[in-house]
Write an enzyme that holds these catalytic residues in place. Structure first.
Site, mmCIF file in Angstrom:
data_model
loop_
_atom_site.group_PDB
_atom_site.id
_atom_site.type_symbol
_atom_site.label_atom_id
_atom_site.label_comp_id
_atom_site.label_asym_id
_atom_site.label_seq_id
_atom_site.Cartn_x
_atom_site.Cartn_y
_atom_site.Cartn_z
ATOM 1 N N ASP A 4 6.785 28.071 -11.207
ATOM 2 C CA ASP A 4 6.150 27.324 -11.885
ATOM 3 C C ASP A 4 6.933 26.094 -11.715
ATOM 4 O OD1 ASP A 4 4.058 27.358 -14.403
ATOM 5 O OD2 ASP A 4 4.620 25.364 -14.212
ATOM 6 N N GLU A 42 -9.546 33.992 -22.000
ATOM 7 C CA GLU A 42 -8.415 33.507 -23.265
ATOM 8 C C GLU A 42 -8.965 34.280 -25.068
ATOM 9 O OE1 GLU A 42 -7.670 29.604 -23.025
ATOM 10 O OE2 GLU A 42 -7.557 29.509 -21.041
ATOM 11 N N ALA A 78 -25.922 31.613 -30.548
ATOM 12 C CA ALA A 78 -25.992 29.831 -30.524
ATOM 13 C C ALA A 78 -24.907 29.395 -30.962
ATOM 14 C CB ALA A 78 -27.610 30.495 -31.907
ATOM 15 N N CYS A 103 -12.798 26.609 -18.279
ATOM 16 C CA CYS A 103 -13.271 27.150 -16.796
ATOM 17 C C CYS A 103 -15.152 26.807 -16.981
ATOM 18 C CB CYS A 103 -13.016 28.239 -18.086
ATOM 19 S SG CYS A 103 -11.750 28.638 -16.818
ATOM 20 N N LYS A 114 -16.253 22.827 -16.367
ATOM 21 C CA LYS A 114 -15.970 23.090 -14.495
ATOM 22 C C LYS A 114 -16.257 23.446 -13.675
ATOM 23 C CE LYS A 114 -11.613 24.932 -13.799
ATOM 24 N NZ LYS A 114 -11.096 25.771 -12.735
ATOM 25 N N LYS A 167 -12.085 27.985 -28.514
ATOM 26 C CA LYS A 167 -12.880 29.529 -29.117
ATOM 27 C C LYS A 167 -11.862 30.048 -30.275
ATOM 28 C CE LYS A 167 -13.289 32.827 -25.940
ATOM 29 N NZ LYS A 167 -12.472 34.063 -25.408
ATOM 30 N N ARG A 179 -8.190 22.595 -24.035
ATOM 31 C CA ARG A 179 -9.186 21.910 -22.809
ATOM 32 C C ARG A 179 -10.631 21.722 -23.233
ATOM 33 N NH1 ARG A 179 -5.585 24.688 -18.541
ATOM 34 N NH2 ARG A 179 -5.861 26.592 -19.691
#
Ligand SMILES: NC(=O)c1ccc[n+]([C@@H]2O[C@H](COP(=O)([O-])OP(=O)(O)OC[C@H]3O[C@@H](n4cnc5c(N)ncnc54)[C@H](O)[C@@H]3O)[C@@H](O)[C@H]2O)c1
Length: 437
Positions: free
Chosen positions: A30, A155, A252, A260, A263, A320, A327
């Site tokens: 990284d 995720e 719903a 994800c 975008k 979630k 994000r």
């Protein structure tokens, strides 16, 4: 096998850890020195159930290590996976500068044959560009192959998804690269689909678009249910029991968010336009998604009348449950909207608080350390993320603590009839609102 992963984020880190767990030797690279230092010190910078354990186990077994040097990664692996960000630009197009930079950097240190695998989500034909770029900067003229191997992990259950994938997609044009890739994935015992590179790249955008479409489909139906007095949960059960359709992704809510779907849908729309075959259906998917949040806000405004100076509790900040990823979280958009209207927001999330606190848009939000603390004296509760902690809350206690027991449930966690019996005014998605009985 000896593998390296460039980019140690939600995808790269989990992939690296799971590859090591099945016996490969993995170097995670990284370019964020703080991230590398923290990983080297045994600290895991993201929350993902089970990840810390897998990392520690494999670091101890000396199958997993972390470095800031791309040369270290390239020198010590047969296959190099790229898992760097592919964010959205203002135009909707994908910003491929991270991928291009890594391709150049790999090329600069390439001395003998390597397979370079793109795991990031990229527009179709990116593999061709990566190959071109590596060829251009390949100072030593080393042989290489480029492969597309899109990642489908979710995720919140990324470790389990990585260890038990539905399928592995390998987009390649050369038998040697395909054989090496099959060896990497052999221990996972998952079905492997080998395609050309362009098809593999397209599969990822097509899969995410389809899932977003399924969410928008049930969300559009939720509006029809509200207008007609039907119950979207029953409708979803009825549709979902058809095996051709399935119940998953028919929940719903206040719309999809995350790093994800928004975008990737925007990117796929752009890609289709650039190819001269506009995928307009996806524009409707986007429109429904935005409408869903607006419809929810409208109910909040209509019920509370004025938001100014009202204390509103918000449960959930992450996009979630079971992740710390905030994000493009719809929860944050909702909070920002309510703050703009003068509400005093008191927010709680089991894992997302640390990251949310750093955001400028969250200035003014009162972050508290428990769900019960958030609703203390609140005039309304907004449920934005479906953490099981919220679904299992003591509802009688909750009612006692609120100034006015009004709940706006953006994730349909509770049964409206029970809520009315307990004395709540309860609004959810695609189901009739109820008042205390
Ligand atoms: N997050 C998901 O659920 C998910 C699922 C499937 C696919 N994807 C795709 O995978 C890719 C990565 O996503 P993510 O969520 O892991 O992103 P992330 O932001 O969590 O991680 C990316 C990592 O790459 C590092 N990085 C950036 N430039 C680098 C460079 N030049 N050299 C070395 N490291 C570099 C960053 O420091 C960061 O740690 C994206 O294309 C995304 O669309 C994400």
């Amino acid at each position: 096998m000896d593998l390296s992963i460039v980019g140690s984020g939600y995808v790269g880190l989990v992939t690296g850890a799971c590859f090591a767990d099945v016996g490969h030797n993995v170097v995670c690279v990284d370019n964020d020195p703080r991230k590398v230092e923290s990983l080297q010190a045994g600290k895991v910078p993201i929350y993902e159930p089970g990840l810390e354990e897998v990392i520690h186990r494999n670091v101890s077994a000396r199958r997993l290590r972390f470095t800031g040097s791309i040369k270290d990664g390239v020198d010590n692996s047969q296959i190099i996976f790229i898992a760097v960000p592919t964010p959205q630009q203002a135009s909707g197009e994908v910003d491929l500068s991270y991928i291009e930079k890594v391709a150049r950097e790999i090329a600069g240190v390439l001395t003998s044959y390597r397979v370079i695998v793109d795991k990031s989500t990229v527009p179709v034909k990116t593999g061709e560009k990566v190959a071109e770029s590596i060829k251009r900067y390949n100072r030593h003229g080393a042989e290489f192959d480029v492969v597309s191997n899109p990642e489908f992990l979710r995720e919140g259950c990324a470790v389990s998804d990585l260890m038990h994938p539905d399928r592995i997609v390998i987009g390649a044009q050369n038998a040697k690269a395909i054989d090496l890739m099959k060896k990497v994935y052999e221990p996972f015992m998952a079905p492997i689909l080998v395609t050309d590179i362009n098809s593999a790249e397209l599969i990822k955008h097509a899969a995410n678009s389809f899932l977003a479409l399924k969410i928008s489909y049930i969300n559009a139906l939720s509006a029809i249910c509200e207008a007609s007095g039907a119950d979207v949960e029953k409708v979803a059960d009825g549709i979902g029991m058809d095996r051709r359709i399935g119940r998953s992704f028919l929940y719903a809510g206040i719309g999809y968010g995350g790093s994800c779907f928004p975008k990737d849908i925007a990117a796929f729309i752009k890609i289709s336009e650039q190819l001269g075959t506009p995928f307009n259906l996806l524009k409707e998917v986007q429109r429904i998604n935005a409408t869903q949040r607006e419809r929810f806000l409208k109910v909040i405004r209509e019920t509370l009348w004025v938001l100014r100076e009202k204390k509103i509790a918000v449960w959930g900040l992450t996009f979630k449950p079971d992740t710390d990823d905030i994000r493009s979280s719809v929860a944050l958009d909702l909070i920002a909207d309510m703050i703009k209207e003068g509400a005093h927001v008191s927010a709680y999330d089991p894992k997302g608080m640390e990251k949310a606190r750093e955001l400028k848009e969250m200035d003014g939000v009162h972050f508290v350390s428990s769900a019960m603390e958030a609703i203390e004296g609140a005039e309304a509760l907004v449920i934005a993320t479906e953490w099981s902690e919220f679904a299992n809350i003591d509802l009688a206690h909750l009612k006692q603590k609120m100034t006015t027991p009004i709940i706006f449930d953006g994730r349909n966690l509770f049964d409206p009839k029970t809520m009315a019996q307990l004395g709540f005014r309860y609004h959810s998605i695609g189901r009739a609102s109820v008042t205390p009985q």
